[in-house]
Scaffold this active site. Structure first.
Site, PDB file in Angstrom:
ATOM      1  N   THR A 293       6.439  -4.280   3.338  1.00 27.33           N
ATOM      2  CA  THR A 293       5.690  -4.543   2.703  1.00 27.33           C
ATOM      3  C   THR A 293       5.388  -6.506   4.088  1.00 27.33           C
ATOM      4  O   THR A 293       6.813  -6.368   4.618  1.00 27.33           O
ATOM      5  CB  THR A 293       5.165  -5.118   1.428  1.00 27.33           C
ATOM      6  N   ASN A 294       4.426  -7.013   3.731  1.00 24.06           N
ATOM      7  CA  ASN A 294       4.435  -8.258   4.312  1.00 24.06           C
ATOM      8  C   ASN A 294       3.920  -9.076   2.925  1.00 24.06           C
ATOM      9  O   ASN A 294       3.478  -8.967   2.547  1.00 24.06           O
ATOM     10  CB  ASN A 294       2.698  -8.873   4.558  1.00 24.06           C
TER      11      ASN A 294
END
Ligand code: C5P
Length: 208
Positions: free
Chosen positions: A22-23
């Site tokens: 993810t970010n």
């Protein structure tokens, strides 16, 4: 009144049923932009990855998990919108293979093969007819140059440049750049104030 589509938050790309890439995006800038757009009298649809922030209940919120889902939903809504604000931080890579079962530890290094996910803003930008497109660029070096390159590559009408200190913070400091590479305005302050400033620039330059 404009119909505005906003992509917000991170996306997730699963490797197995429990692990994902993810970010580090909280969705806070997205939520501030949703509120600012509502306050400016616009109709807002927000497509959001998993976040703990809450969006204005006056917006239509569509929740998604992956970058591909975000793109699919965005492509469905984009034709009926006047403009897009792409403030999401979609995960740019996905594992080539998603395992059906949780990957077990073996004591050896695990090698992941990653492939690029589609770029949502670039895909919508390339397909725009009457719509305007505002992108975000978070850069750590050659910030202005990289933001202008992204503006062009993603067919944006404005690019909002911010730095890594924006992540999960209360405040932000941005430059809003036009297609000539000119900084229309630098805005600092609480994300709600920065969002209101960005919406004012959108109103002045892209809507009126
Ligand atoms: O990741 P990057 O810095 O290129 O992001 C710049 C802009 O492109 C942002 O507006 C971001 O929301 C968008 N983006 C996207 N889909 C991706 C990656 C980025 O829409 N897969």
């Amino acid at each position: 009144m404009a119909r505005i589509l906003i992509t917000s938050g991170p996306t997730r790309q699963y490797l197995d049923p429990v692990r994902y890439l993810t970010n580090a995006s909280s969705g806070r800038m997205g939520a501030a932009l949703v509120q600012a757009a509502i306050d400016a009298g616009h109709q807002v649809t927000v497509i959001s990855g998993p976040v703990s922030v809450e969006y204005s209940d006056q917006a239509t919120v569509i929740n998604v998990i992956t970058t591909e889902e975000m793109l699919e939903v965005a492509q469905k809504h984009f034709p009926d919108c006047d403009g897009l604000i792409g403030v999401a931080a979609p995960c740019d890579y996905r594992p080539k293979k998603i395992e059906d079962h949780k990957i077990s530890k073996t004591g050896s290094p695990l090698v992941l093969q990653l492939i690029e996910t589609p770029d949502i803003v670039a895909t919508l930008g390339a397909s725009k007819t009457h719509q305007w497109v505002v992108g975000f660029a978070l850069e750590t070096e050659d910030q202005h140059f990289r933001a202008v390159v992204k503006l062009e590559k993603k067919s944006c009408d404005l690019m909002v440049l911010n730095g890594p200190e924006a992540m999960n913070a209360d405040e932000n400091s941005v430059d809003v750049i036009d297609p000539q590479g000119t900084v229309l305005q630098s805005i600092q302050g609480k994300k709600s104030e920065v969002a209101a400033g960005i919406l004012q620039l959108i109103d002045e330059n892209l809507i009126r």
